[in-house]
Write a protein that holds these residues in place. Structure first.
Motif, short mmCIF file in Angstrom:
data_model
loop_
_atom_site.label_atom_id
_atom_site.label_comp_id
_atom_site.label_asym_id
_atom_site.label_seq_id
_atom_site.Cartn_x
_atom_site.Cartn_y
_atom_site.Cartn_z
N ILE B 19 0.90 -1.27 0.05
CA ILE B 19 0.18 -0.17 0.08
C ILE B 19 0.75 1.37 -0.05
N MET B 20 0.60 2.12 -0.77
CA MET B 20 1.56 3.48 -0.96
C MET B 20 0.33 4.41 -0.68
N ILE B 21 0.47 5.14 0.53
CA ILE B 21 -0.56 6.46 0.82
C ILE B 21 0.09 7.58 0.40
N ILE B 22 -0.13 8.54 -0.35
CA ILE B 22 0.27 9.62 -0.68
C ILE B 22 -0.57 10.80 -0.08
N LEU B 23 -0.05 11.54 1.05
CA LEU B 23 -0.55 12.71 1.27
C LEU B 23 -0.29 13.69 0.63
N ASP B 24 -0.91 14.16 -0.33
CA ASP B 24 -0.60 15.10 -1.38
C ASP B 24 0.04 16.51 -0.58
N GLY B 25 1.19 16.83 -0.93
CA GLY B 25 1.74 18.10 -0.31
C GLY B 25 1.95 17.80 1.20
N LEU B 26 2.38 16.71 1.74
CA LEU B 26 2.39 16.77 3.24
C LEU B 26 3.66 17.42 3.77
N ASP B 320 -6.95 1.32 11.15
CA ASP B 320 -7.73 0.49 9.83
C ASP B 320 -6.93 -0.01 8.98
N ILE B 321 -5.95 0.79 8.25
CA ILE B 321 -5.31 0.40 7.07
C ILE B 321 -4.12 -0.55 7.81
N LEU B 322 -3.64 -0.38 9.18
CA LEU B 322 -2.88 -1.37 9.47
C LEU B 322 -3.42 -2.78 9.81
N LYS B 323 -4.67 -2.62 10.09
CA LYS B 323 -5.47 -4.09 10.40
C LYS B 323 -5.55 -4.57 9.05
N LEU B 324 -5.47 -4.19 7.98
CA LEU B 324 -5.42 -4.87 6.87
C LEU B 324 -4.16 -5.82 6.61
N ASN B 325 -2.90 -5.49 7.48
CA ASN B 325 -1.79 -5.98 7.65
C ASN B 325 -1.18 -5.96 6.30
N PRO B 326 -1.08 -5.19 5.49
CA PRO B 326 -0.06 -5.14 4.30
C PRO B 326 1.17 -5.32 4.52
N GLN B 327 1.88 -6.41 3.62
CA GLN B 327 3.29 -6.63 3.98
C GLN B 327 4.08 -5.59 3.82
N THR B 328 4.03 -4.55 2.87
CA THR B 328 4.90 -3.30 2.88
C THR B 328 3.87 -2.29 2.77
N LEU B 329 4.18 -1.00 3.56
CA LEU B 329 3.17 0.12 3.57
C LEU B 329 4.25 1.34 3.48
N VAL B 330 3.97 2.28 2.65
CA VAL B 330 4.62 3.54 2.41
C VAL B 330 3.75 4.68 2.85
N ILE B 331 4.20 5.48 3.45
CA ILE B 331 3.33 6.91 3.72
C ILE B 331 4.43 7.92 3.53
N THR B 332 3.89 8.80 2.38
CA THR B 332 4.85 10.09 2.05
C THR B 332 3.97 10.90 1.35
N GLY B 333 4.58 11.94 0.61
CA GLY B 333 3.78 12.99 -0.16
C GLY B 333 4.36 12.89 -1.43
N ASP B 334 3.81 13.95 -2.36
CA ASP B 334 4.24 13.81 -3.90
C ASP B 334 5.26 14.86 -4.09
N HIS B 335 5.03 15.84 -3.06
CA HIS B 335 5.92 16.95 -3.04
C HIS B 335 5.55 17.78 -1.71
N SER B 336 6.24 18.66 -1.10
CA SER B 336 5.71 19.42 -0.17
C SER B 336 4.86 20.66 -0.65
N THR B 337 4.11 20.96 0.11
CA THR B 337 3.18 22.34 0.17
C THR B 337 3.18 22.89 1.51
N PRO B 338 3.96 23.77 1.66
CA PRO B 338 4.19 24.52 3.07
C PRO B 338 2.83 25.44 2.99
N SER B 339 2.30 25.51 4.14
CA SER B 339 1.20 26.64 4.26
C SER B 339 1.72 27.96 4.19
N THR B 340 2.91 28.00 4.44
CA THR B 340 3.38 29.46 4.60
C THR B 340 3.76 29.97 3.12
#
Lengths: 402, 402
Positions: B19-26, B320-340
């Protein structure tokens, strides 16, 4: 798409000012567990480190020790493995000769021969003054060979620079240098058919010099090496839309800056004079390359404490630079010159970038040195990325793609 | 060997789920010394950081701020400087149009002209409803120009998308846009001989629209920009042998996933609905791209606290995502979007990968943020390496060479 095409596509002009300070050979190795930078008392650099992103910049890649030419090309954003500055050109720049785009530059040695056999490749390391007299004499005698213009410049001791300019010339020729004594006067050979004419001109030059100095001692012939064309490098203005100026007390660095199209500002030889020049011209450009030589010179001399003192001298002047309030400021080296090695080295350069858009360094270090930079937020990266990073911080790069 | 050949050579299929979770502009920049991610209360992400490898991922390279297109290509394992997605295609994907491999997509603006002179390039930013009425009208009138099929789609306000399909078409044409008012209606020009026909078709289209809307106000002509072919990109299945699905609430990200051959799963607009979709289809695929848009949207709005809240909202759903027990999990962004900055930026993305094969991070950090990631075991790397890294952790890459 290659890097340069990308840069051209996304570069844009704005008024934000960038200052890049190069303390030549800044990085070092420890003596009593502390490098030169760690030994120096430098409260201003340390304070700046708290408000900056830190990292280590590799001039070329891991393990590669660069000369000044490739190290500076990388700092200016150019791939030093794609662009090369031939030895002849670098020698000319080092002597402060203004080399034109149609010139070919060659390093010359005055030498001694007896009956056509080289007996001293450096003519007993004659004085620079004697060198200048000989050049003045030859300069009156040899101005053209066929339709190729000949210009001669004195260097230190036995060294001189020969510039030739004319149509259809090439630098694809071998050195005219026997490499040891006891061998005949050496002549240049063309390495490709287009270079035949250049080899012929160079060889006619050697024969002319040998004739003109016939009967003289110790200088009565010459060797020619490092034949090099003026490199074709896009300017920083073409690539980055920067209005760039260079402040450097040594001719070679002014020459390198000139190769990439910077304006060269008149300055004195001390750090103080260089920073006064920066102040004077601060409104006229949006990018400044400031080159400080002494850190490297003392490193090459193996003089640890004087290298430390030079860093301290710079630290005292740093507040004057900060008062200019540049939008983006970088302080780094072109390569490391550890005093213990008395030479350039492959170790990466401590690097600092200050702008309104900085992220904190892990562990919030309070000093600027090789070790805190090794743990900096920027990690270890290539010097070729410094200019793009500065462009980004100064908001001079548009977004790539939608 | 190039990267893609290597991937094809060593990829193998197994049942391990990625599972690759992209939090856009994280990624962000600090306000009161803390970024959005550092400000958020996120116990689950912090716990996950302890059991994961951390690092910072650069979308393109240092200093380069990417648009969503290049940033996602990199996340999917493709070199964003080799593959480009034209503006027209991206606009079409953003509006949710299914673009086929033989289509050429063009961004259109409805505009106002008087006696052939453009007086408003956006026709007074008409309502989207008005736009839809005009498109419905034109859609009845213009279906073919010569043997080229014409399809029209409404966008927001004055914007529309034109798709043309037929043989022998090219996207090597100039924009038909005067760029300022007070100039005549502009026509497209071929930039190469193969594009002559395409330019002719586009210009006939402009003339037809201008005729059909003659006498109307404010919409009585159009501009055409960003003509782009469907990009030729090998699918993720071809490169990595993945059975890949995309869960994204915004059309553009569904479109980008479709370009690399992912199946697009129907989902709702909230994070909760997206994760419900993930649960529902979890048995059917072995790779999931989950795209969460709101972190970026709030960053672009300069809304620091809502970006923080979105991260907290995601953190609550993470178990809830972890409960699925994916063998590999990535959490990241596609690019940064600083609010400032209220925009995408060049700063690298906080990155986390969890699998049974992780190494500890230096200093054993207990939070997931820009600073701990800067000191993570993975260091600073390129986003294009994320997919290969996931493949490795999921044991889907065979050994290279014997």
């Amino acid at each position: 798409m290659d890097r340069e095409t990308l840069y051209q596509k996304i570069s844009t002009e704005n008024e934000n000012k960038i200052i890049m300070i190069i303390l030549d050979g800044l990085g070092g190795l420890p003596v009593n567990q502390k490098t030169e930078l760690e030994t120096a008392t430098k409260p201003n650099l340390n304070q700046l480190a708290i408000e900056s992103e830190l990292g280590l910049a590799m001039p070329i890649s891991m393990g590669i020790t660069p000369g000044s030419g490739p190290a500076h090309l990388a700092l200016f954003g150019y791939d030093p493995l794609n662009y090369s500055i031939g030895r002849g050109i670098l020698e000319a720049l080092g002597v402060g000769i203004k080399v034109g785009e149609n010139d070919i530059a060659i390093r010359g040695n005055f030498a001694t021969q007896e009956k056509g056999i080289i007996t001293d490749r450096r003519a007993g390391r004659i004085s620079t003054k004697k060198n200048q007299e000989i050049i003045a004499y030859l300069d009156k005698k040899i101005n053209w060979i066929e339709d190729v213009q000949i210009k001669l410049y004195s260097g230190e001791e036995h060294r001189f620079v020969l510039l030739i300019s004319g149509s259809g010339l090439s630098d694809d020729v071998s050195d005219a240098d026997p490499e040891t004594t006891g061998k005949p006067i050496s002549y240049s050979k063309a390495k490709s058919p287009q270079a035949e004419r250049t080899a012929k001109i160079l060889n006619k030059f050697i024969i002319r010099v040998t004739e003109e100095l016939s009967g003289q001692q110790p200088v009565n012939t010459c060797l020619l090496r490092g034949t090099a064309k003026y490199p074709t490098i896009p300017s920083m203005n073409e690539l980055f839309q920067l209005k760039a100026a260079a402040i450097a007390s040594y001719p070679m660095y002014r020459g390198l800056a000139q190769l990439v199209g910077m304006d060269i500002l008149d300055t004195g030889s001390s750090i103080r004079e260089e920073i006064n020049t920066l102040k004077k011209f601060f409104n006229r450009y949006n990018f400044f390359f400031v080159h400080i030589k002494k850190t490297d010179s003392y490193g090459e001399d193996g003089n640890f404490s004087k290298k430390v003192k030079t860093i301290e001298e710079f630290d005292k002047i740093l507040p004057d630079i900060l008062k200019l309030n540049p939008q983006t400021l970088v302080i780094t080296g072109d390569h490391s010159t550890p005093s213990t090695m008395k030479s350039h080295s492959w170790h990466p350069n401590p690097f600092l970038i200050k702008s309104p858009y900085f992220r904190a360094n892990p562990g919030k270090p309070k000093t600027f040195c090789e070790t805190t930079c090794a743990n900096g937020v920027l990690g270890r990266f290539y010097s070729i990325d410094i200019l793009p990073l500065m462009m980004a911080h100064a908001l001079k790069f548009k977004k790539y793609g939608a």
